[in-house]
Motif scaffolding. Structure first.
Motif, PDB file in Angstrom:
ATOM      1  N   SER A 199       0.906  -1.177  -0.085  1.00  0.00           N
ATOM      2  CA  SER A 199      -0.127  -0.021  -0.034  1.00  0.00           C
ATOM      3  C   SER A 199       1.100   1.251   0.106  1.00  0.00           C
ATOM      4  O   SER A 199       1.521   1.360   0.997  1.00  0.00           O
ATOM      5  CB  SER A 199      -0.816   0.038   1.324  1.00  0.00           C
ATOM      6  N   VAL A 200       0.411   2.022  -0.959  1.00  0.00           N
ATOM      7  CA  VAL A 200       1.556   3.410  -1.129  1.00  0.00           C
ATOM      8  C   VAL A 200       0.492   4.507  -0.729  1.00  0.00           C
ATOM      9  O   VAL A 200      -0.695   4.729  -1.426  1.00  0.00           O
ATOM     10  CB  VAL A 200       2.161   3.404  -2.527  1.00  0.00           C
ATOM     11  N   ARG A 201       0.942   5.163   0.125  1.00  0.00           N
ATOM     12  CA  ARG A 201       0.071   6.051   1.165  1.00  0.00           C
ATOM     13  C   ARG A 201       0.771   7.616   0.861  1.00  0.00           C
ATOM     14  O   ARG A 201       1.699   7.982   1.571  1.00  0.00           O
ATOM     15  CB  ARG A 201      -0.456   5.782   2.362  1.00  0.00           C
ATOM     16  N   GLY A 202       0.491   8.447  -0.173  1.00  0.00           N
ATOM     17  CA  GLY A 202       0.943   9.528  -0.207  1.00  0.00           C
ATOM     18  C   GLY A 202       2.338   9.831  -0.417  1.00  0.00           C
ATOM     19  O   GLY A 202       2.901  11.008   0.256  1.00  0.00           O
ATOM     20  N   VAL A 203       3.158   8.957  -0.978  1.00  0.00           N
ATOM     21  CA  VAL A 203       4.434   9.046  -1.023  1.00  0.00           C
ATOM     22  C   VAL A 203       5.067  10.036  -2.076  1.00  0.00           C
ATOM     23  O   VAL A 203       4.642  10.268  -3.176  1.00  0.00           O
ATOM     24  CB  VAL A 203       4.914   7.532  -1.657  1.00  0.00           C
ATOM     25  N   SER A 204       5.800  10.784  -1.491  1.00  0.00           N
ATOM     26  CA  SER A 204       6.863  11.660  -2.364  1.00  0.00           C
ATOM     27  C   SER A 204       8.121  11.533  -2.171  1.00  0.00           C
ATOM     28  O   SER A 204       8.691  11.022  -1.017  1.00  0.00           O
ATOM     29  CB  SER A 204       6.577  13.389  -1.915  1.00  0.00           C
ATOM     30  N   LEU A 205       9.143  11.716  -3.020  1.00  0.00           N
ATOM     31  CA  LEU A 205      10.419  11.681  -3.329  1.00  0.00           C
ATOM     32  C   LEU A 205      11.172  12.735  -4.256  1.00  0.00           C
ATOM     33  O   LEU A 205      10.524  12.894  -5.263  1.00  0.00           O
ATOM     34  CB  LEU A 205      10.811  10.262  -4.127  1.00  0.00           C
ATOM     35  N   SER A 206      11.950  13.025  -3.478  1.00  0.00           N
ATOM     36  CA  SER A 206      12.993  14.291  -4.308  1.00  0.00           C
ATOM     37  C   SER A 206      14.397  14.002  -4.453  1.00  0.00           C
ATOM     38  O   SER A 206      14.798  13.338  -3.297  1.00  0.00           O
ATOM     39  CB  SER A 206      12.585  15.661  -3.852  1.00  0.00           C
ATOM     40  N   PHE A 207      15.047  14.346  -5.372  1.00  0.00           N
ATOM     41  CA  PHE A 207      16.474  14.560  -5.403  1.00  0.00           C
ATOM     42  C   PHE A 207      16.958  15.771  -5.588  1.00  0.00           C
ATOM     43  O   PHE A 207      16.574  16.777  -6.164  1.00  0.00           O
ATOM     44  CB  PHE A 207      16.936  13.595  -6.839  1.00  0.00           C
ATOM     45  N   PHE A 261      -0.458   7.485  -4.449  1.00  0.00           N
ATOM     46  CA  PHE A 261      -1.251   6.362  -3.903  1.00  0.00           C
ATOM     47  C   PHE A 261      -1.381   5.210  -4.776  1.00  0.00           C
ATOM     48  O   PHE A 261      -1.670   5.598  -6.086  1.00  0.00           O
ATOM     49  CB  PHE A 261      -2.726   7.129  -3.538  1.00  0.00           C
ATOM     50  N   ALA A 262      -1.138   4.192  -4.370  1.00  0.00           N
ATOM     51  CA  ALA A 262      -1.497   2.913  -5.102  1.00  0.00           C
ATOM     52  C   ALA A 262      -1.533   1.687  -4.425  1.00  0.00           C
ATOM     53  O   ALA A 262      -1.194   1.779  -3.071  1.00  0.00           O
ATOM     54  CB  ALA A 262      -0.497   2.804  -6.037  1.00  0.00           C
ATOM     55  N   GLU A 263      -2.476   0.619  -4.674  1.00  0.00           N
ATOM     56  CA  GLU A 263      -2.214  -0.631  -4.152  1.00  0.00           C
ATOM     57  C   GLU A 263      -1.627  -1.779  -5.055  1.00  0.00           C
ATOM     58  O   GLU A 263      -2.204  -1.724  -6.155  1.00  0.00           O
ATOM     59  CB  GLU A 263      -3.693  -1.084  -3.635  1.00  0.00           C
ATOM     60  N   PHE A 264      -1.081  -2.790  -4.528  1.00  0.00           N
ATOM     61  CA  PHE A 264      -0.532  -3.963  -5.265  1.00  0.00           C
ATOM     62  C   PHE A 264      -0.855  -5.034  -4.336  1.00  0.00           C
ATOM     63  O   PHE A 264      -0.578  -4.916  -3.164  1.00  0.00           O
ATOM     64  CB  PHE A 264       0.907  -3.775  -5.425  1.00  0.00           C
ATOM     65  N   THR A 305      10.705   4.421 -12.253  1.00  0.00           N
ATOM     66  CA  THR A 305      11.732   3.725 -11.362  1.00  0.00           C
ATOM     67  C   THR A 305      11.960   4.190 -10.209  1.00  0.00           C
ATOM     68  O   THR A 305      12.226   3.389  -9.113  1.00  0.00           O
ATOM     69  CB  THR A 305      13.172   3.858 -12.552  1.00  0.00           C
ATOM     70  N   SER A 306      11.356   5.387 -10.140  1.00  0.00           N
ATOM     71  CA  SER A 306      11.615   5.901  -8.614  1.00  0.00           C
ATOM     72  C   SER A 306      10.540   5.386  -7.794  1.00  0.00           C
ATOM     73  O   SER A 306      10.712   4.784  -6.670  1.00  0.00           O
ATOM     74  CB  SER A 306      11.318   7.438  -8.355  1.00  0.00           C
ATOM     75  N   LEU A 307       9.390   5.050  -8.242  1.00  0.00           N
ATOM     76  CA  LEU A 307       8.342   4.289  -7.568  1.00  0.00           C
ATOM     77  C   LEU A 307       8.618   2.902  -7.316  1.00  0.00           C
ATOM     78  O   LEU A 307       8.398   2.263  -6.170  1.00  0.00           O
ATOM     79  CB  LEU A 307       6.993   4.291  -8.521  1.00  0.00           C
ATOM     80  N   ALA A 339       3.952   7.080   3.474  1.00  0.00           N
ATOM     81  CA  ALA A 339       4.145   5.720   3.918  1.00  0.00           C
ATOM     82  C   ALA A 339       4.013   4.624   2.709  1.00  0.00           C
ATOM     83  O   ALA A 339       3.381   4.510   1.801  1.00  0.00           O
ATOM     84  CB  ALA A 339       3.247   5.379   4.951  1.00  0.00           C
ATOM     85  N   VAL A 340       4.847   3.436   2.811  1.00  0.00           N
ATOM     86  CA  VAL A 340       4.838   2.277   1.941  1.00  0.00           C
ATOM     87  C   VAL A 340       4.714   1.090   3.145  1.00  0.00           C
ATOM     88  O   VAL A 340       5.708   0.933   3.935  1.00  0.00           O
ATOM     89  CB  VAL A 340       6.224   2.100   1.165  1.00  0.00           C
ATOM     90  N   VAL A 341       3.331   0.585   3.006  1.00  0.00           N
ATOM     91  CA  VAL A 341       3.116  -0.599   4.031  1.00  0.00           C
ATOM     92  C   VAL A 341       3.129  -2.039   3.350  1.00  0.00           C
ATOM     93  O   VAL A 341       2.091  -1.863   2.545  1.00  0.00           O
ATOM     94  CB  VAL A 341       1.938  -0.205   4.872  1.00  0.00           C
TER      95      VAL A 341
END
Length: 224
Positions: free
Chosen positions: A8-16, A30-33, A50-52, A66-68
């Protein structure tokens, strides 16, 4: 792992980068697998695919969100715990194969087990190579194989320890049509027979018929 694999991907942000050079790779995703599901993540270069994959596979930690997983929340883990999660639960297939040139196909698989502090009998390694159509080629080194054969060794290596989660980043990009479809069939078979969770990043439209769903990304967001 006792429960079926899920992410479960919940509001994930990532920067470089920092300040003016900062680039947002993921923006509030947001995504579910789920187990038994083959998901392709597509989109233009630089869209965040690729970041995801790196975040849900425990290769990178997000800035926010969060990634649960069914093994627990991984987004807050330190580097040691993330490494343990990857060793125990994940299998990775990359475009560049990442095989040891000095080792045979069988030795590459054995090395993967050693790095995980696992031991399986030689017949298990032979069976893994047989399953990807490389029966009789266990002694070949990478420079003695075609691109398709090397990628099938990489698939066998990723699946040898029976991971709950399988992540593939452009696994067919450097392969011809026949080899690419063979790899896709192998991965699809894994999902159907074993109930694994598979997320594959690809531009390759030949793979779409094998997937249960396709997520499209643009500018660090899932758009469809």
């Amino acid at each position: 792992m006792s429960s079926a694999p899920s992410i479960s991907v919940r509001g994930v942000s990532l920067s470089f980068g920092k300040s003016r050079a900062r680039t947002m790779a993921l923006q509030g995703v947001f995504a579910e697998f789920q187990a038994g599901q083959f998901t392709i993540v597509g989109g233009p270069s630089g869209s965040g695919k690729t970041s995801l994959l790196s975040v849900i596979g425990g290769l990178l930690s997000p800035d926010e969100g969060a990634v649960v997983t069914s093994a627990g929340e991984i987004s807050g883990m330190d580097k040691g715990a993330l490494a343990a999660f990857r060793r125990q639960h994940c299998g990775f297939v990359f475009q560049g194969f990442r095989l040891f040139d000095a080792l045979s196909a069988a030795e590459n698989l054995a090395m993967s087990l050693a790095l995980r502090q696992m031991h399986l009998p030689r017949r298990a390694i032979d069976a893994a190579l047989d399953a990807v159509g490389l029966s009789g080629k266990a002694r070949l080194r990478p420079n003695e194989m075609s691109g398709g054969e090397k990628q099938r060794v990489a698939v066998a290596r990723a699946l040898l320890h029976e991971p709950a989660y399988v992540f593939a980043d452009e696994p067919t990009a450097s392969l011809d049509r026949e080899s690419g479809l063979r790899v896709a069939e192998l991965l699809r078979d894994l999902v159907v027979r074993k109930g694994r969770l598979l997320v594959l990043v690809s531009h390759d439209e030949r793979l779409t018929p094998f997937a249960d769903r396709v997520l499209s990304m643009e500018d660090g967001r899932i758009v469809s």
